[in-house]
Design a protein around this motif. Structure first.
Motif, PDB file in Angstrom:
ATOM      1  N   LEU A  68       4.042 -15.269   2.569  1.00 47.33           N
ATOM      2  CA  LEU A  68       4.595 -13.934   2.795  1.00 47.33           C
ATOM      3  C   LEU A  68       4.770 -13.177   1.477  1.00 47.33           C
ATOM      4  O   LEU A  68       4.606 -11.956   1.427  1.00 47.33           O
ATOM      5  CB  LEU A  68       5.945 -14.030   3.505  1.00 47.33           C
ATOM      6  CG  LEU A  68       5.896 -14.519   4.956  1.00 47.33           C
ATOM      7  CD1 LEU A  68       7.311 -14.757   5.475  1.00 47.33           C
ATOM      8  CD2 LEU A  68       5.159 -13.524   5.850  1.00 47.33           C
ATOM      9  N   ALA A  69       5.064 -13.903   0.395  1.00 43.77           N
ATOM     10  CA  ALA A  69       5.312 -13.266  -0.900  1.00 43.77           C
ATOM     11  C   ALA A  69       4.036 -12.817  -1.590  1.00 43.77           C
ATOM     12  O   ALA A  69       4.080 -11.933  -2.455  1.00 43.77           O
ATOM     13  CB  ALA A  69       6.079 -14.226  -1.809  1.00 43.77           C
ATOM     14  N   HIS A  70       2.883 -13.395  -1.224  1.00 41.51           N
ATOM     15  CA  HIS A  70       1.664 -13.124  -1.984  1.00 41.51           C
ATOM     16  C   HIS A  70       0.515 -12.571  -1.156  1.00 41.51           C
ATOM     17  O   HIS A  70      -0.619 -12.487  -1.632  1.00 41.51           O
ATOM     18  CB  HIS A  70       1.204 -14.406  -2.692  1.00 41.51           C
ATOM     19  CG  HIS A  70       2.169 -14.878  -3.737  1.00 41.51           C
ATOM     20  ND1 HIS A  70       3.115 -15.850  -3.492  1.00 41.51           N
ATOM     21  CD2 HIS A  70       2.347 -14.485  -5.017  1.00 41.51           C
ATOM     22  CE1 HIS A  70       3.820 -16.054  -4.590  1.00 41.51           C
ATOM     23  NE2 HIS A  70       3.383 -15.238  -5.528  1.00 41.51           N
ATOM     24  N   THR A  71       0.780 -12.186   0.085  1.00 44.12           N
ATOM     25  CA  THR A  71      -0.269 -11.627   0.944  1.00 44.12           C
ATOM     26  C   THR A  71       0.281 -10.422   1.700  1.00 44.12           C
ATOM     27  O   THR A  71       1.466 -10.093   1.608  1.00 44.12           O
ATOM     28  CB  THR A  71      -0.758 -12.665   1.976  1.00 44.12           C
ATOM     29  OG1 THR A  71       0.264 -12.879   2.962  1.00 44.12           O
ATOM     30  CG2 THR A  71      -1.099 -13.998   1.311  1.00 44.12           C
ATOM     31  N   THR A  72      -0.584  -9.793   2.477  1.00 42.23           N
ATOM     32  CA  THR A  72      -0.167  -8.645   3.280  1.00 42.23           C
ATOM     33  C   THR A  72       0.469  -9.049   4.604  1.00 42.23           C
ATOM     34  O   THR A  72       0.884  -8.186   5.376  1.00 42.23           O
ATOM     35  CB  THR A  72      -1.363  -7.719   3.590  1.00 42.23           C
ATOM     36  OG1 THR A  72      -2.336  -8.454   4.369  1.00 42.23           O
ATOM     37  CG2 THR A  72      -2.009  -7.212   2.317  1.00 42.23           C
ATOM     38  N   VAL A  73       0.561 -10.359   4.884  1.00 40.49           N
ATOM     39  CA  VAL A  73       1.114 -10.801   6.172  1.00 40.49           C
ATOM     40  C   VAL A  73       2.496 -10.204   6.407  1.00 40.49           C
ATOM     41  O   VAL A  73       2.848  -9.842   7.533  1.00 40.49           O
ATOM     42  CB  VAL A  73       1.174 -12.341   6.240  1.00 40.49           C
ATOM     43  CG1 VAL A  73       1.823 -12.777   7.568  1.00 40.49           C
ATOM     44  CG2 VAL A  73      -0.217 -12.943   6.135  1.00 40.49           C
ATOM     45  N   VAL A  74       3.277 -10.076   5.344  1.00 42.89           N
ATOM     46  CA  VAL A  74       4.638  -9.551   5.468  1.00 42.89           C
ATOM     47  C   VAL A  74       4.647  -8.112   6.005  1.00 42.89           C
ATOM     48  O   VAL A  74       5.658  -7.641   6.531  1.00 42.89           O
ATOM     49  CB  VAL A  74       5.368  -9.633   4.103  1.00 42.89           C
ATOM     50  CG1 VAL A  74       4.796  -8.630   3.115  1.00 42.89           C
ATOM     51  CG2 VAL A  74       6.866  -9.453   4.262  1.00 42.89           C
ATOM     52  N   GLU A  75       3.494  -7.425   5.907  1.00 45.26           N
ATOM     53  CA  GLU A  75       3.397  -6.040   6.354  1.00 45.26           C
ATOM     54  C   GLU A  75       2.740  -5.910   7.730  1.00 45.26           C
ATOM     55  O   GLU A  75       2.628  -4.803   8.257  1.00 45.26           O
ATOM     56  CB  GLU A  75       2.589  -5.229   5.340  1.00 45.26           C
ATOM     57  CG  GLU A  75       3.159  -5.281   3.925  1.00 45.26           C
ATOM     58  CD  GLU A  75       2.179  -4.728   2.896  1.00 45.26           C
ATOM     59  OE1 GLU A  75       1.190  -4.094   3.290  1.00 45.26           O
ATOM     60  OE2 GLU A  75       2.411  -4.955   1.688  1.00 45.26           O
ATOM     61  N   TRP A  76       2.288  -7.006   8.300  1.00 40.15           N
ATOM     62  CA  TRP A  76       1.572  -6.936   9.570  1.00 40.15           C
ATOM     63  C   TRP A  76       2.482  -6.468  10.698  1.00 40.15           C
ATOM     64  O   TRP A  76       3.692  -6.716  10.697  1.00 40.15           O
ATOM     65  CB  TRP A  76       0.981  -8.288   9.935  1.00 40.15           C
ATOM     66  CG  TRP A  76      -0.168  -8.701   9.050  1.00 40.15           C
ATOM     67  CD1 TRP A  76      -0.700  -8.007   8.000  1.00 40.15           C
ATOM     68  CD2 TRP A  76      -0.903  -9.918   9.138  1.00 40.15           C
ATOM     69  NE1 TRP A  76      -1.723  -8.709   7.430  1.00 40.15           N
ATOM     70  CE2 TRP A  76      -1.875  -9.886   8.110  1.00 40.15           C
ATOM     71  CE3 TRP A  76      -0.847 -11.031   9.978  1.00 40.15           C
ATOM     72  CZ2 TRP A  76      -2.772 -10.935   7.909  1.00 40.15           C
ATOM     73  CZ3 TRP A  76      -1.733 -12.073   9.784  1.00 40.15           C
ATOM     74  CH2 TRP A  76      -2.698 -12.017   8.765  1.00 40.15           C
ATOM     75  N   ALA A  77       1.857  -5.806  11.682  1.00 37.35           N
ATOM     76  CA  ALA A  77       2.584  -5.311  12.846  1.00 37.35           C
ATOM     77  C   ALA A  77       1.853  -5.733  14.113  1.00 37.35           C
ATOM     78  O   ALA A  77       0.636  -5.976  14.099  1.00 37.35           O
ATOM     79  CB  ALA A  77       2.698  -3.785  12.793  1.00 37.35           C
ATOM     80  N   VAL A  78       2.580  -5.820  15.192  1.00 34.36           N
ATOM     81  CA  VAL A  78       1.966  -6.161  16.481  1.00 34.36           C
ATOM     82  C   VAL A  78       0.898  -5.123  16.823  1.00 34.36           C
ATOM     83  O   VAL A  78       1.111  -3.917  16.697  1.00 34.36           O
ATOM     84  CB  VAL A  78       3.035  -6.217  17.592  1.00 34.36           C
ATOM     85  CG1 VAL A  78       2.388  -6.352  18.967  1.00 34.36           C
ATOM     86  CG2 VAL A  78       3.987  -7.369  17.336  1.00 34.36           C
ATOM     87  N   GLY A  79      -0.259  -5.603  17.239  1.00 30.69           N
ATOM     88  CA  GLY A  79      -1.373  -4.729  17.580  1.00 30.69           C
ATOM     89  C   GLY A  79      -2.368  -4.540  16.456  1.00 30.69           C
ATOM     90  O   GLY A  79      -3.472  -4.012  16.670  1.00 30.69           O
ATOM     91  N   GLN A  80      -2.020  -4.971  15.257  1.00 29.59           N
ATOM     92  CA  GLN A  80      -2.906  -4.795  14.108  1.00 29.59           C
ATOM     93  C   GLN A  80      -4.143  -5.677  14.232  1.00 29.59           C
ATOM     94  O   GLN A  80      -4.074  -6.840  14.603  1.00 29.59           O
ATOM     95  CB  GLN A  80      -2.156  -5.146  12.824  1.00 29.59           C
ATOM     96  CG  GLN A  80      -3.020  -5.083  11.570  1.00 29.59           C
ATOM     97  CD  GLN A  80      -2.191  -5.303  10.328  1.00 29.59           C
ATOM     98  OE1 GLN A  80      -1.012  -4.936  10.287  1.00 29.59           O
ATOM     99  NE2 GLN A  80      -2.786  -5.892   9.306  1.00 29.59           N
TER     100      GLN A  80
END
Length: 219
Positions: A68-80
């Motif tokens: 989560l600290a080093h990728t965009t996963v922390v910004e993902w949203a449902v439906g993406q």
């Protein structure tokens, strides 16, 4: 390991915080799952995720705080939408390049414009990754194996043909889009080999002074 050749586009179906990190459900769309077992790896926008449940139409995976600290996963949203690739096998065609699924950092789309039937993208990488990005070298962007067409400092340019645009999440990139980047693993190993015995030291890396001291360049 992966090749960077995207097999399908899926979507984020659920995001569940779990004890300080995250569990997520990815619906896999056209990606066949008949040969996928618990514990297998699937690259999801370039992030190697381990399958922990198979509900039938996708897979659940746990995402650690490190990821989560080093990728965009922390910004993902449902439906993406997300790029998907199953781990390679001995029979897989290596159409891209060797990809580990270990994201090195997050880049940002600086610009996008049309060039005949292709789309041109300019992406800014973290400064620490700039030394690993070379003209006509390989780079992985959200799991897609791509050729670098131009390098300008920490920024690099890509020429994306219609097929790649249609079959990956690059179709939705806009100025400001944040993307997962993985540099060519060979560049990282080459850096460590050049360091020799100094690789065991905690500080420093391959610098211009280091190269000059060891006869690779002249000051």
């Amino acid at each position: 390991m992966f090749t960077g050749i995207i097999e399908a586009k899926g979507r984020v179906a659920r995001l569940e915080p779990k004890g300080g990190d995250l569990r997520l459900l990815i619906e896999t769309g056209d990606l066949p799952l008949a040969d996928v077992q618990l514990g297998d790896s699937i690259a999801t926008n370039g992030v190697c995720l381990t399958v922990v449940e198979l509900p039938g139409n996708g897979y659940w995976a746990d995402v650690s705080g490190e990821t989560l600290a080093h990728t965009t996963v922390v910004e993902w949203a449902v439906g993406q939408a997300v790029n998907l690739e199953k781990a390679l096998t001995p029979n897989t065609r290596l159409g891209g390049h060797i990809v580990s699924g270990h994201v090195d950092g997050v880049g940002e789309v600086v610009s996008r414009y049309s060039d005949a039937r292709s789309e041109r993208f300019r992406i800014r990488a973290p400064a620490a990754l700039a030394k690993y990005i070379a003209h006509k070298g390989s780079i992985t962007v959200d799991g897609t194996s791509l050729t670098v067409n131009k390098v300008d400092g920490a920024e690099f340019e890509l020429n994306i043909v219609p097929h790649t645009l249609k079959c990956t999440v690059m179709e939705g990139y806009r100025e400001g889009s944040r993307v997962n980047l993985e540099v060519d693993v060979l560049a990282r190993y080459l850096e460590r080999l050049l360091l020799g015995d100094k690789a065991a030291e905690s500080a420093g890396g391959v610098t211009l002074d280091f190269l000059a001291e060891h006869g690779f360049t002249h000051r």
